[in-house]
Design a protein around this motif. Structure first.
Motif, PDB file in Angstrom:
ATOM      1  N   ASN A  36       8.894  -5.933  -2.371  1.00 32.85           N
ATOM      2  CA  ASN A  36       7.701  -5.534  -1.352  1.00 32.85           C
ATOM      3  C   ASN A  36       6.570  -6.133  -0.737  1.00 32.85           C
ATOM      4  N   LYS A  80      14.887   0.764  -4.359  1.00 37.48           N
ATOM      5  CA  LYS A  80      15.732   0.672  -4.184  1.00 37.48           C
ATOM      6  C   LYS A  80      16.184  -0.848  -5.132  1.00 37.48           C
ATOM      7  N   ASN A 184      13.606   3.081   4.602  1.00 38.97           N
ATOM      8  CA  ASN A 184      13.376   4.266   4.635  1.00 38.97           C
ATOM      9  C   ASN A 184      13.565   5.264   3.475  1.00 38.97           C
ATOM     10  N   SER A 185      12.705   5.903   2.915  1.00 43.93           N
ATOM     11  CA  SER A 185      12.676   6.477   1.581  1.00 43.93           C
ATOM     12  C   SER A 185      13.960   6.924   0.617  1.00 43.93           C
ATOM     13  N   LYS A 187      14.032   8.659  -1.718  1.00 47.06           N
ATOM     14  CA  LYS A 187      14.118  10.043  -2.146  1.00 47.06           C
ATOM     15  C   LYS A 187      14.321  11.479  -0.931  1.00 47.06           C
ATOM     16  N   LYS A 188      13.678  10.681   0.423  1.00 52.15           N
ATOM     17  CA  LYS A 188      13.744  11.347   1.617  1.00 52.15           C
ATOM     18  C   LYS A 188      15.719  11.529   1.936  1.00 52.15           C
TER      19      LYS A 188
END
Length: 224
Positions: A36, A80, A184-185, A187-188
């Motif tokens: 991150n 990720k 991007n997530s 989960k999404k």
């Protein structure tokens, strides 16, 4: 999968962002596991070379096949993971094409994966098993999924194909869609179907309960 209308909308949005955003000044959040850290677009490769030496980095060209093997058991829950970082060589611009004067000579594309438990997709009744599954690396729920997608460090009009198969290639699952941007997530992406989705049956059955690796093939296609 993306519909034709969705692909057209994504392409139009990319054109608008090219005209309004200077991407070279926007730092990126590292897409690998729990890092991150924010790094500049130009430093993404150097960051992986020094901080994530376990991730292979390869140079490739548009429409070239890029093979890789991986074990489903190595894909962690809810984060990720970068399986490979591809430096894609971009063809030189046409001499009289002034609209492409800022086109980079290469783009960096990350092949990303994540493992999603049923609880992470909204089934709160299974929330208590997520931590245990993360620790022992086994799959308890038949609703678990592994997702794989490709994202770039810049806005681009390229599409990609990602395919997962047994090493003998007698079983093969593939997905085609536009190269996304980092951030991007998982989960999404999983809930909207904008990635390759391997079900519990796929990644356990194809790998013989995790004992054998799976073959991963990725291709970044030329612009339409």
């Amino acid at each position: 999968m993306f519909t034709h209308a969705e692909l057209l909308t994504i392409k139009q949005e990319r054109e608008m962002r090219r005209n309004t955003i200077s991407t070279s000044k926007r730092p990126l959040q590292c897409p690998h596991v729990d890092c991150n850290r924010y790094v500049s677009i130009c430093d993404l490769n150097a960051h992986f070379q020094h901080e994530h030496i376990e991730v292979p980095i390869a140079q490739t060209s548009l429409d070239d096949r890029n093979p890789l093997t991986f074990y489903p058991r190595d894909i962690r829950y809810g984060v990720k993971q970068c399986l490979i970082l591809l430096n894609v060589i971009v063809p030189p611009e046409e001499p009289n094409d002034s609209s492409q004067s800022d086109k980079p000579s290469s783009i960096t594309v990350a092949v990303l994966a994540s493992r999603m438990a049923a609880a992470q997709l909204g089934d709160e009744t299974n929330q208590s098993i997520v931590e245990d599954e993360e620790v022992n690396g086994t799959v308890i729920s038949n609703n678990d999924k592994i997702i794989i997608w490709m994202a770039s460090n810049v806005v681009c009009d390229y599409s990609y194909t990602v395919a997962v198969s047994t090493v003998s290639e007698d079983i093969r699952v593939k997905y085609y869609g536009p190269v996304l941007q980092l951030g991007n997530s998982p989960k999404k992406l999983c809930m909207e179907g904008h990635c390759l989705i391997l079900s519990h049956f796929h990644f356990l059955g194809m790998s013989e309960n995790g004992l054998k690796p799976l073959q991963l093939d990725v291709i970044v296609h030329s612009e339409d």
